[in-house]
Each structure stands twice: as structure tokens, then as C-alpha cells.
Design an enzyme around this catalytic site. Structure first.
Site, PDB file in Angstrom:
ATOM      1  N   SER A 169      60.631 -70.316 -97.235  1.00 16.42           N
ATOM      2  CA  SER A 169      59.583 -70.651 -98.206  1.00 16.42           C
ATOM      3  C   SER A 169      59.407 -72.140 -98.451  1.00 16.42           C
ATOM      4  CB  SER A 169      59.867 -69.972 -99.541  1.00 16.42           C
ATOM      5  OG  SER A 169      59.433 -68.636 -99.486  1.00 16.42           O
ATOM      6  N   LYS A 171      56.156 -73.569 -97.446  1.00 16.09           N
ATOM      7  CA  LYS A 171      54.910 -73.310 -98.192  1.00 16.09           C
ATOM      8  C   LYS A 171      54.252 -74.573 -98.764  1.00 16.09           C
ATOM      9  CE  LYS A 171      56.338 -68.579 -99.293  1.00 16.09           C
ATOM     10  NZ  LYS A 171      57.026 -67.759-100.303  1.00 16.09           N
ATOM     11  N   TYR A 201      52.478 -66.970 -90.137  1.00 16.99           N
ATOM     12  CA  TYR A 201      53.305 -67.135 -91.339  1.00 16.99           C
ATOM     13  C   TYR A 201      54.796 -66.942 -91.025  1.00 16.99           C
ATOM     14  CZ  TYR A 201      55.545 -66.070 -95.774  1.00 16.99           C
ATOM     15  OH  TYR A 201      56.424 -66.052 -96.828  1.00 16.99           O
ATOM     16  N   TYR A 231      59.567 -69.769-108.319  1.00 14.79           N
ATOM     17  CA  TYR A 231      59.142 -68.394-108.642  1.00 14.79           C
ATOM     18  C   TYR A 231      59.362 -68.074-110.121  1.00 14.79           C
ATOM     19  CZ  TYR A 231      60.249 -68.624-103.696  1.00 14.79           C
ATOM     20  OH  TYR A 231      60.372 -69.026-102.411  1.00 14.79           O
ATOM     21  N   VAL A 240      64.686 -68.653 -98.648  1.00 14.98           N
ATOM     22  CA  VAL A 240      65.757 -67.655 -98.555  1.00 14.98           C
ATOM     23  C   VAL A 240      66.742 -67.958 -97.430  1.00 14.98           C
ATOM     24  CG1 VAL A 240      64.582 -65.727 -99.680  1.00 14.98           C
ATOM     25  CG2 VAL A 240      64.261 -66.101 -97.226  1.00 14.98           C
TER      26      VAL A 240
HETATM   27  N1  GLN Z   1      59.839 -65.585 -94.835  1.00 16.56           N
HETATM   28  C1  GLN Z   1      60.309 -65.226 -96.142  1.00 16.56           C
HETATM   29  C2  GLN Z   1      59.493 -64.065 -96.713  1.00 16.56           C
HETATM   30  O1  GLN Z   1      58.310 -64.061 -96.633  1.00 16.56           O
HETATM   31  C3  GLN Z   1      60.217 -66.422 -97.051  1.00 16.56           C
HETATM   32  C4  GLN Z   1      60.613 -66.080 -98.462  1.00 16.56           C
HETATM   33  C5  GLN Z   1      61.362 -67.160 -99.145  1.00 16.56           C
HETATM   34  O2  GLN Z   1      61.943 -68.044 -98.550  1.00 16.56           O
HETATM   35  N2  GLN Z   1      61.459 -67.056-100.464  1.00 16.56           N
HETATM   36  O3  GLN Z   1      60.053 -63.129 -97.198  1.00 16.56           O
END
Ligand code: GLN
Length: 614
Positions: free
Chosen positions: A76, A79, A200, A252, A270
Site C-alpha cells: 500500500s 498508493k 494494481y 486507515y 502489509v
Molecule cells: N496489495 C495489498 C492489498 O490490496 C495492499 C494492502 C496494504 O498494503 N494495506 O491487499
């Protein structure tokens, strides 16, 4: 402070920030709370004990502790960068039409849209998938390469992809697929949902290290300029918007708590990464795969909390002193130009010294500093010419530039001429100023402060009926070096030399060479410059150059003809012979020389004093 004596001693000096980060690493390395993400099976294979902390300053220094070179997937943390690239290349309107900017208060993978059926923001999966979709719409099959290359520019090196993690998420990413179809259902996402998700998933599988993350964050903290490569990766506008959304939604459903406690825009992934960007200070990157219930790295959060608390780095707890930006404020009585002037010019300038005011600025200029300066100008007797020097100014905020332009307009109303000098060294360009000063006739731009002061002095001399000598013929008797000599002695001295001519740009004297003659300038203009380019003096008819040769010294500076120059060159050995035979003349000239040098030293001292006094 004790001077550093030798190399061995320097080697022991350890920057306190490095020590602090090492202490953090040692302290949290034993904390095994949290769990490695395994909803993407391949991520579950990560070594949970890995722990790296890196911090990149905006001047390009890297602090690193632990596993800062171990690659892991960005997840993430991609992003904000994809969002910034989209804002920068597709324009804000296209993005804002389909992605919101409100925090959702939900988990990153929440299957929920806002009341308009749009994703809440670009930091949660729904928004990020939409963002990738917009890039696919614009770039087609190049979309992923566009993202990977963009992220690489943020990192300052070519980034690769973890194909295994990509394949693993692609095989198991049904929740994200569900989000994708929901987005297409509300017409936020168009076209091939599978293709967009592939982009993505790949973007989330880009490999970075804690060091890369720190540099990428530092690029955000540095208004889009990568501090290692110097590249402007995206426009400051895109960076400010990205940091805004990171502030409200980067963590988040922990975002509010995070900004309340830590106060630094951040983003987690993550894969175990945390990225934090403190604007105008540094970028932070950490890697530790054990995550808390929000999906944020446990150790990474702890390091950020301690770092922020220890140094009080909360972005809303800032102070500034607008007064420290003025390093010198004087008129031409104390800070004349280096142009040597004749007695009649001096007289006018002495009488009207208050008509030219010089304000030298330093550091970063904010809205508050320019406001302070405008009040400094308004609070004293108004000059005819105001010179504002920017050569020590690194950065001018856009608010500061706007206020400066309004100030220039006000000065114009009072018929005050404003000269800006040294802009080239600051982030403010003359072009940027010009867009606001259009139609104004009293704003000028000089590269070098000394030349601006010289120009202003010339204006004052003209305004009070004087004549500026730009190199007209000067009788020998008016040479300061020859003052007090009888006509016979003058004639004899003249006989020692030969007339020499120089064309514009010609070097008359070169620093470092032995000095074997001196030049009495008859007409034209000569600049004396240090090899660094700094102008020490501008000399015209009646003045002497190369006179240090009389003391047997090497040439201390370059002398360059600015215009056609005619002068009398006198070889030093011939002068010595003459002085031996006419001791009175020799003594008088050495006295004149001492007077010239003392005057120069005094002027130099006054200049130094301008900067050191409060
Ligand atoms: N690729 C992961 C997902 O879409 C990214 C989520 C994250 O890092 N919080 O679940």
C-alpha cells in the site's frame, strides 16, 4: 568549540540522529508482537525478525540501521505515489471526479463506497484501484511501466517486481476483485476490471528497501524533488495533495490516532513497510513484517512514535522567527558598491546616502518573513531606491512570493524603485515575479548585488546633477597614487612607463603571477575579480591597478578590462631605480599607497560589520 585535531578524532564523531535511530532499533528489535500478513500466501514467508530503519534528509543524507537493504514488496505504500503521479500527469479534475478525499475510518480493504458511490480516498484499496484504473485509461498497456518508472524516480533507482508475490496476490485477491467490480458497477472504473487489477497487484509487488522508502518519503517531504538525484519527480501541487490524503487517511482506521499522536503524514504497507514524510525535514522508511490489527508494522509505528515524541516533531507544533531572515539592512553610506568613485561623485553620495536602502535576506522566506520585511520598509524613512538581495535565500514559498509582488506594487505607487538581486540562487525566478509586476516600471533585476548598488548610486549621482565617470580621460595629476607630486616629478614618472591599451574582456593581470608592473588607468573601466568570480572593485580613469607589485607581492586577483582601456604601465624595477634617486618621491608614493590600502581595509571592515551587527 574545540577544533578537530586529526582524522582519528573525526571518525569518532557520531551524529546524534544516527545514535538515536540505533537506540530505537535496539529497543524495539526484541518486540515480537504482531503477525506477518498471510492473506497473500507469499507474504507469509517473510522472515518476521527482519528490521530496518532509514531516514533520508532533504539535503540528501541517509541514516540507516539494521536491514535497510533487504527488499520487500511496497504494497500500500505504492498508493500515495501512484496518486501523486496520476494528479501530476492526468490533472486534478480527472482524479477528483472519481476519487474522494475524506477519511473512511474503515480498514484498507473495506468494500464500502461513499454516499456518491465513489471511493473515500486514494489510500484505501478502492481508491487505489480506481487510481490505477485511471492510469490504465490514459496509458493503456504502458500503465504499469509508467507507475514502476514513476516510483523508481521517487526512489532514485530502478525498482523491480517480486513476481512470486504478484502471482500469489493475483491468485488470491478476490476481495480486491470484488471491490473492482463494485467500482465498475458505479461507473467509477471502466473497461477491463481484470486488467486494472493486474496493474494494481503488480504495483503492490514492486520491490523496495527501507532505504528506498526513506528516499521516496524524502522526495515527498522535499516538494517532489528527490534529494539524492535532484530530479523534480512531480509538481509541488501533486505532493501537497498527496500528503494531505496521507495525513487524513494514510493509516486507515488508525489515521486519526496517528496524526494526533505522531503528527507526521505516513503510509503503511502489509509487506511491513512504514513511510513517513515530514515536510521540509526528512523522509522515514522502516521495514519490519509483523503487523498489528490495522495492518500497520508494529515496530515501525513504535519507532515513529518515539522519534516524533523525543524531538517534538509533530507537524502542527512548529515555530518560526520571521526576523532572522534579514541578515543586513543598511544604506549606501555604510555599504557602498565596490565601484571606486571620484571626489565629486562621493560628495553627492555622502549627502544622499539614505536614498538607497539595501536589505539582504537569508534562508527560507515564508509569508511571515516577507510580511515582516514590508513593515520594516514602511516603518522607516522611504528611500528612492530599495535593493532586496536574495543571494543567500534558498527557498521562497509561493505565499511569500505573492506578498512580495503586492509589496512591489505598493512601492511603485510611491515612486520607489525596487531592485531585486541574486534571484538566480533562490527558488524564486524573475519570470515568476514578472507575471505579477507586469506593467510596473520601477522593478528591476540584477544578478549581482554589488552591481545593483553601483547602478543605484549612479542614479542618485545623476538625479542630483552629478556626472558619472564611466571611463573618461583622467589627467595623471588626479591619480590618488601620485597625489602631492610636483609637475616635474609627474612628468618624470610618466617617462618611466609606456601607454598600453586593452580591449573589452582582455585580462590585464592574472592572480598568482609575479607582479612586475603597475597600471595607472587613464580611461576605460577595469574590474578586479577573485578567481571565484567575486568582484572586488570596479576601477576607472585616475585609479591604479596592480599597485601591490610595489610591495613585491604576487598578483592577488585578476584585473579584466570591461571596456576599451588605456593606461600607463610602469615597470616596478624602473620605479625602484627612480625612487632610489628621488627618495622624497618614493616616500610620498609609498604613503599614498598606504592611504589607499587603509581606505580599502576600512571599507571592507564596514562591510563585514554590516553582516555581524544586530
Ligand atoms: N496489495 C495489498 C492489498 O490490496 C495492499 C494492502 C496494504 O498494503 N494495506 O491487499
Amino acid at each position: 568549540m574545540t577544533p578537530i585535531a586529526d582524522e582519528s578524532q573525526t571518525a569518532t564523531i557520531h551524529p546524534p540522529l544516527q545514535q538515536f535511530l540505533e537506540a530505537c532499533h535496539a529497543r524495539f528489535a526484541t518486540d515480537n508482537a504482531g503477525k506477518v500478513a498471510d492473506y497473500i500466501p507469499e507474504l507469509g514467508k517473510a522472515n518476521p525478525d527482519l528490521f530496518g530503519i532509514s531516514l533520508a534528509t532533504i539535503d540528501g543524507h541517509l541514516y540507516e540501521v539494521g536491514d535497510t537493504e533487504v527488499p520487500f514488496t511496497i504494497q500500500s505504500m505504492s498508493k500515495p505515489f501512484a496518486f501523486a503521479l496520476a494528479l501530476d500527469s492526468l490533472g486534478a479534475a480527472a482524479i477528483e471526479a472519481v476519487i474522494g478525499v475524506e477519511p473512511s475510518g474503515d480498514a484498507f480493504n473495506s468494500i464500502r463506497l461513499n454516499a456518491d458511490n465513489k471511493p473515500f480516498n486514494a489510500m484505501v484499496n478502492a481508491g487505489a484501484i480506481t487510481c490505477s484504473g485511471l492510469i490504465v485509461g490514459a496509458k493503456g498497456e504502458w500503465a504499469f511501466d509508467f507507475i514502476r518508472q514513476g516510483l523508481s524516480r521517487f526512489a532514485g533507482r530502478e525498482l523491480g517486481v517480486d513476481e512470486a508475490v504478484y502471482a500469489s496476490e493475483r491468485a488470491t485477491g478476490d476481495r480486491n476483485r470484488a471491490i473492482g467490480y463494485l467500482l465498475r458497477n458505479s461507473a467509477v472504473l471502466r473497461g477491463d476490471v481484470g486488467g486494472v487489477l493486474d496493474v494494481y497487484f503488480r504495483q503492490c509487488s514492486i520491490l523496495v528497501t527501507a532505504r528506498d522508502v526513506a528516499v521516496m518519503a524524502a522526495t515527498l517531504a522535499n516538494r517532489g524533488i528527490n534529494p539524492l538525484t535532484g530530479e523534480q519527480v512531480v509538481a509541488p501541487y501533486a505532493v501537497a495533495r498527496t500528503l494531505s490524503v496521507m495525513t487524513t487517511a494514510g493509516m486507515y482506521d488508525f489515521a486519526g490516532e496517528w496524526i494526533y499522536r505522531v503528527g507526521i503524514p505516513a503510509k503503511s504497507g502489509v509487506g511491513g513497510g512504514i513511510l513517513a514524510a515530514l515536510p521540509s525535514q526528512f523522509g522515514f522508511g522502516s521495514f519490519s513484517p509483523r503487523l498489528d490489527q490495522h495492518g500497520n508494522s508494529v515496530r515501525g509505528i513504535q519507532v515513529c512514535e518515539v522519534l516524533s515524541a523525543h524531538f517534538d516533531l509533530h507537524m502542527l507544533n512548529r515555530n518560526g522567527n520571521s526576523r532572522t531572515s534579514v541578515i543586513a539592512d543598511y544604506d549606501i553610506g555604510r555599504g557602498a558598491s565596490r565601484r571606486s568613485r571620484r571626489a565629486d561623485e562621493h560628495t553627492i553620495l555622502r549627502q544622499h546616502h539614505g536614498d538607497v536602502r539595501v536589505i539582504e535576506l537569508v534562508g527560507s522566506l515564508s509569508f511571515a518573513t516577507i510580511d515582516y520585511i514590508t513593515r520594516q520598509v514602511a516603518g522607516k524613512a522611504l528611500p528612492q531606491i530599495l535593493i532586496v538581495d536574495f543571494r543567500r535565500v534558498a527557498d521562497v514559498s509561493s505565499a511569500a512570493a505573492r506578498l512580495l509582488a503586492d509589496g512591489l506594487r505598493e512601492l511603485e505607487r510611491f515612486n520607489i524603485t525596487t531592485v531585486l538581486s541574486g534571484l538566480a540562487r533562490s527558488s524564486l525566478t524573475w519570470e515568476a515575479i514578472s507575471q505579477w509586476t507586469d506593467g510596473m516600471t520601477r522593478v528591476r533585476n540584477f544578478v549581482v548585488l554589488d552591481e545593483a548598488i553601483e547602478w543605484a548610486e549612479d542614479q542618485i549621482v545623476y538625479r542630483y546633477g552629478g556626472r558619472v565617470d564611466h571611463g573618461g580621460e583622467m589627467p595623471l595629476a588626479e591619480q590618488a597614487l601620485l597625489a602631492g607630486l610636483s609637475p616635474d616629478d609627474l612628468a618624470a614618472i610618466t617617462g618611466l612607463g609606456t601607454v598600453k591599451k586593452f580591449t573589452p574582456g582582455e585580462v590585464m593581470i592574472r592572480a598568482g603571477e609575479p607582479g612586475s608592473s603597475l597600471f595607472l588607468i587613464q580611461n576605460g573601466q577595469v574590474s578586479v575579480r577573485l578567481p571565484s568570480g567575486v568582484r572586488l572593485a570596479a576601477l576607472t580613469g585616475g585609479m591604479v591597478v596592480g599597485e601591490m607589485a610595489l610591495l613585491g607581492d604576487k598578483r592577488a586577483a585578476d584585473a579584466i578590462a570591461d571596456t576599451d582601456v588605456a593606461c600607463l604601465e610602469i615597470p616596478v624595477d624602473r620605479f625602484r631605480q627612480f625612487a632610489d634617486q628621488h627618495p622624497q618621491v618614493g616616500k610620498q608614493m609609498m604613503q599614498n599607497l598606504a592611504g589607499l590600502l587603509a581606505g580599502r581595509l576600512m571599507r571592507a571592515n564596514v562591510k563585514v560589520d554590516l553582516l555581524s551587527s544586530d
